[in-house]
Design a protein around this motif. Sequence first.
Motif, PDB file in Angstrom:
ATOM      1  N   ILE A  47      -0.274  -2.848  -2.600  1.00 54.82           N
ATOM      2  CA  ILE A  47      -0.215  -3.551  -3.895  1.00 54.82           C
ATOM      3  C   ILE A  47      -1.615  -3.726  -4.481  1.00 54.82           C
ATOM      4  O   ILE A  47      -1.823  -3.515  -5.682  1.00 54.82           O
ATOM      5  N   ASN A  48      -2.583  -4.110  -3.652  1.00 54.92           N
ATOM      6  CA  ASN A  48      -3.945  -4.305  -4.154  1.00 54.92           C
ATOM      7  C   ASN A  48      -4.549  -3.010  -4.681  1.00 54.92           C
ATOM      8  O   ASN A  48      -5.232  -3.017  -5.700  1.00 54.92           O
ATOM      9  N   LYS A  66       0.033  -5.735   1.277  1.00 53.51           N
ATOM     10  CA  LYS A  66      -1.085  -6.198   0.458  1.00 53.51           C
ATOM     11  C   LYS A  66      -2.021  -5.047   0.108  1.00 53.51           C
ATOM     12  O   LYS A  66      -2.495  -4.959  -1.024  1.00 53.51           O
ATOM     13  N   SER A  67      -2.271  -4.176   1.059  1.00 51.54           N
ATOM     14  CA  SER A  67      -3.149  -3.043   0.809  1.00 51.54           C
ATOM     15  C   SER A  67      -2.579  -2.125  -0.263  1.00 51.54           C
ATOM     16  O   SER A  67      -3.292  -1.713  -1.190  1.00 51.54           O
ATOM     17  N   TRP A 103       2.890  -7.338   6.366  1.00 50.05           N
ATOM     18  CA  TRP A 103       2.357  -8.098   5.229  1.00 50.05           C
ATOM     19  C   TRP A 103       0.990  -7.519   4.827  1.00 50.05           C
ATOM     20  O   TRP A 103       0.720  -7.290   3.655  1.00 50.05           O
ATOM     21  N   LYS A 104       0.133  -7.257   5.821  1.00 51.56           N
ATOM     22  CA  LYS A 104      -1.186  -6.695   5.537  1.00 51.56           C
ATOM     23  C   LYS A 104      -1.066  -5.312   4.903  1.00 51.56           C
ATOM     24  O   LYS A 104      -1.796  -4.990   3.963  1.00 51.56           O
TER      25      LYS A 104
END
Length: 110
Positions: A95-96, A92-93, A88-89
């Motif tokens: 996508i962000n 997120k990285s 998940w982390k």
Amino acid sequence: MGLAKSEIFTDKQNAISTFAKVFGHPARVAILEHLFATNTCICGDLVDVIGLAQPTISQHLKELKNVGLIKGNVEGTSVCYCIHKENWKSMKSVINTFLDQDITTKTDCC
């Protein structure tokens, strides 16, 4: 049916596309939200919470697991699911980084 030709794109582009696809169905978003809200492994109550048939829920769980956003542990005759925190982390990285791109032109070119 045509080929996606994913090999002509970067790993990052393919990853973003895969994540976007998995978020493209509201049932999968609802499943993820429920897993975050409960903060525990979920075995059988997703059918009641989401309101879809068991085979449909199972298919969505399979898609989320294939992408690596959730993981499942066999407990007796059922599989209990939870968020895969490390993946998940990482997602997120990726996508962000993509979403944090800004337009740098000073004038509207279109």
